[in-house]
Each structure stands twice: as structure tokens, then as C-alpha cells.
Design a protein around this motif. Structure first.
Motif, short mmCIF file in Angstrom:
data_model
loop_
_atom_site.label_atom_id
_atom_site.label_comp_id
_atom_site.label_asym_id
_atom_site.label_seq_id
_atom_site.Cartn_x
_atom_site.Cartn_y
_atom_site.Cartn_z
N UNK A 39 -18.25 8.85 12.81
CA UNK A 39 -19.03 9.58 11.81
C UNK A 39 -18.46 10.98 11.63
N UNK A 40 -18.32 11.39 10.37
CA UNK A 40 -17.67 12.64 10.03
C UNK A 40 -18.49 13.88 10.41
N UNK A 41 -19.80 13.78 10.41
CA UNK A 41 -20.63 14.98 10.49
C UNK A 41 -20.51 15.64 11.86
N UNK A 42 -19.95 16.88 11.86
CA UNK A 42 -19.74 17.56 13.13
C UNK A 42 -19.25 18.97 12.94
N UNK A 43 -18.71 19.55 14.00
CA UNK A 43 -18.18 20.90 13.97
C UNK A 43 -17.25 21.14 15.14
N UNK A 44 -16.45 22.20 15.04
CA UNK A 44 -15.42 22.47 16.03
C UNK A 44 -15.48 23.92 16.50
#
Length: 392
Positions: A115-120
Motif C-alpha cells: 500500500x502506497x500510503x506512508x511517509x519517510x
């Protein structure tokens, strides 16, 4: 009046450059500014290249440094000048690529998720953390989880861990990693008709915000603190950064209630500055300003500043804030900054995405439609630069 430099980075980037207030598209390395933006019309169907890296020249012009064969949503810079790039081809997957030092096109694929939804986030030692949703299911009340992928620079090893998100999917993630520890804000990206009945055809609701922490990312034991958790309403985070005292400061607009959707619409829509203390509940203060696209800055001598656009529109403003009471001490207009479009601006954040700061010189970047139609997946991208005022 403050002297402001306004430059056009490009007259044609993808409208997608304006998505994701938690993402990085402006970095500085070895004294040079770079802006990363998607190419108009690029998709999994059209194939690469997907993004362009623009480089600022000494005369203030912006040139295309390279085009990327990987899709880039947010970018971090490691201590050796390596580019860490997170992207997706269809929002149902996520990928991390790491480049050779100073060579953003010489990449290796180092991680893949569902799943694409995220952060770094990355620290100055090169420790890198990626948080993303476990599954794409976005319905309210369907349990999901966050997956943490941590790269330990000292051992050159990856570690993964997991923690549940019982309300559903979370995805707009603000990460602050320090060595093997991290603190992050995770925000709900859920589909909830009851909480957003006027959101046809997509009943998204971004209202929940949790604070999550891990003391040792190689062990992956996470704690969670529910922060903004109303049954109705919305939470719009515009910035999250580290202040000189080492605390995590957050700018957020929040409206919430538990009675009904209709009753919540009558509740105050407060613009707040919040502090995430170590092992303490979140403390929030209403700023008494009505601001969009806000960003927080700290001068070399410890003064606090905030930029943003008044909700009525026009040029951005710069406010000096009292670091104790958060009241406004001074206000300046930033002429020419009305070219910055939408509710999202990018800025340098070495504490979150690596690279270099620029002292008391502030850089902002944003896309804006101008004479170009966003419906054609084309917009201009602008850079704004100014110096923080000297102390009286």
C-alpha cells in the motif's frame, strides 16, 4: 517589507506535485538546491521517465538535471549524497529506491510494500525509516496496520516491524528518526460516509491523528498515543519539525466533535501549534490566526517564525512568534508570493529529509496553475526565497 526572490522552476510539471503535505520535493545538497516533480502525463501505462530533477544554477535559473525512471513522491538525501526515493505506480503498491551518491538515476530497488500510503524520514547519519499502511482497504472500522521498514546505517541492515491501527487505514505520515529511535504522526485516510456525507463520490475523512514512538527500531516495539480522535470533523496538518529545544512541533487545523456531522460543522475550526513532548501528552495552543500552507522556522539566534497564506488569499505572510506564549510579535508581507498555489508548499527540512539547511535563508516551492490548466495535468512550479529579518 522583506525582499523576496520569485523564480519559476518549470512551466510544465504534473498537477500531482501538489499532492501530499507530508512529502519532500525540495532538497539542498553540497550548496545546490534541487526540486523534484512528476512529469505531466507520466503513468504506469505511458512508462518512464516519471519525474524530473531540477537544479538551481548560481544565476537563479533552474535547469533539468536529469529525468528519473522511477516514480518519486517524496525524496530524502543521505549523508553521502545518496537519494532515497519513495513512490508508487497505482497507489496499491509502494517502493523505495536508493541511488549512488550524487547520481539520482543510478538506483537500486531496496523495498516493496502493498500500500502506497506512508511517509519517510532520515537522520544525518543515514538511518532511514519508511512507515506505510499494510493494506489498501480504506473503510472506517476495518482494522489495518502500519508497517515500519528501517535501514540501520551502522550495520547496513534492514528491520521491519508492525503495529495495528484499529480504526482503519492511516497514511499521511510525518517521520522524525534519530538513530534507532523514532517519533511519527500518522493520520487516517479512511472512507467514512457517516463522517463525510457530502464527499461524493469519495467519502474520505482525514480526522484521526495518532502519535507513535519506537525506542529501538531494530526491535520494533511501538507505542501509540491517540491525539485527535473525534467521531466527526477533520484534521489538516501543514507542518511538523524539530524546534531548537529538541521537541517536535506541529502546525495543524482541527475541527472535531462526537455528536453528529451537522453539529460538528458548527464547532470552531482552530489553527493550532502543538508540542510532542517526551513521554508527555500532546500540548496544543490556538494561534488566533487563520492560515493555510503554514510552515514553521527557527532563526540561528533562536527566534520563531511562521509563513503561510491568509485564508482570504493574496501574498504569503511571515509572522514572528513568541517562543513561550506563541503570540504574534511581528508580521511582514512577502510580495510576489501569490504565485505559490494551493494549500501545500514545500521547504527544506534537513531534520526530516536530510540534506542541508540554508541558515536564515528560507526556501519555499509550490505548483500553481497560472495560465496552465490543471485538468490537463500541467502546472507551473515556483521557488520563493527570502531572509528572515534581523533581530532588532
Amino acid at each position: 517589507m522583506i525582499d523576496v526572490t520569485v523564480e519559476q522552476i518549470s512551466d510544465a510539471v504534473s498537477a500531482g506535485v501538489q499532492h501530499g503535505w507530508h512529502a519532500s520535493r525540495l532538497v539542498k545538497q553540497d550548496g545546490t538546491l534541487y526540486a523534484i516533480a512528476p512529469i505531466p502525463g507520466a503513468s504506469a501505462e505511458t512508462g518512464p521517465p516519471y519525474c524530473r530533477v531540477f537544479r538551481r544554477e548560481p544565476d537563479g535559473s533552474w535547469l533539468i538535471a536529469t529525468e528519473l525512471d522511477v516514480t518519486t513522491y517524496t525524496t530524502c538525501i543521505g549523508p553521502a549524497g545518496e537519494f532515497w526515493m519513495m513512490g508508487s505506480y497505482d497507489f496499491n503498491n509502494c517502493h523505495i529506491w536508493r541511488s549512488a551518491p550524487h547520481e539520482p538515476n543510478a538506483t537500486e530497488h531496496v523495498y516493496e510494500g502493498r500500500c502506497f500510503y506512508g511517509g519517510t524520514g532520515i537522520d544525518q547519519a543515514g538511518n532511514f525509516l519508511f512507515l506505510h499502511a499494510e493494506r489498501t482497504d480504506q473503510h472506517y472500522g476495518v482494522p489495518n496496520a502500519q508497517i515500519a521498514a528501517f535501514y540501520d546505517a551502522e550495520t547496513d541492515a534492514w528491520h521491519t516491524s508492525r503495529f495495528p491501527t484499529p480504526e482503519g487505514r492511516y497514511g499521511y505520515v510525518h517521520v522524525l528518526v534519530r538513530g534507532r529511535s523514532a517519533v511519527a504522526l500518522i493520520q487516517s485516510t479512511i472512507y467514512d460516509f457517516r463522517a463525510n456525507p457530502v464527499g461524493m463520490p469519495i467519502h474520505y475523512n482525514w480526522r484521526y491523528v495518532r502519535v507513535v514512538r519506537c525506542d529501538d527500531l531494530t526491535k520494533g516495539e511501538w507505542t501509540q498515543e491517540p491525539w485527535l480522535m473525534p467521531r466527526y470533523g477533520r484534521s489538516c496538518i501543514s507542518d511538523a519539525t524539530e524546534s531548537p529545544d529538541g521537541l517536535y512541533r506541529v502546525l495543524v487545523r482541527h475541527q472535531g466533535g462526537n455528536e453528529s456531522f451537522e453539529a460538528t460543522q458548527l464547532e470552531p475550526d482552530d489553527f493550532m501549534l502543538a508540542t510532542l513532548g517526551q513521554d508527555k501528552p500532546v500540548e496544543s495552543v490556538k494561534l488566533g490566526l487563520d492560515v493555510k500552507a503554514a510552515r514553521l522556522f527557527f532563526s540561528a539566534d533562536g527566534r520563531w517564525f511562521m509563513t503561510g497564506r491568509p485564508v482570504e488569499g493574496g501574498d504569503f505572510r511571515l509572522w514572528q512568534l513568541d517562543p513561550t506564549t506563541y503570540s504574534v510579535l511581528n508580521e511582514w508581507e512577502l510580495p510576489g508570493t501569490d504565485v505559490l498555489g494551493g494549500d501545500i508548499v514545500r521547504t527544506l527540512r534537513p531534520d526530516r529529509w536530510g540534506g542541508e539547511a540554508d541558515g536564515d535563508t528560507i526556501h519555499l516551492a509550490s505548483g500553481a496553475t497560472g495560465m496552465i490548466e490543471a485538468e490537463e495535468d500541467r502546472m507551473a512550479m515556483w521557488h520563493v526565497q527570502f531572509d528572515l529579518p534581523a533581530a532588532n
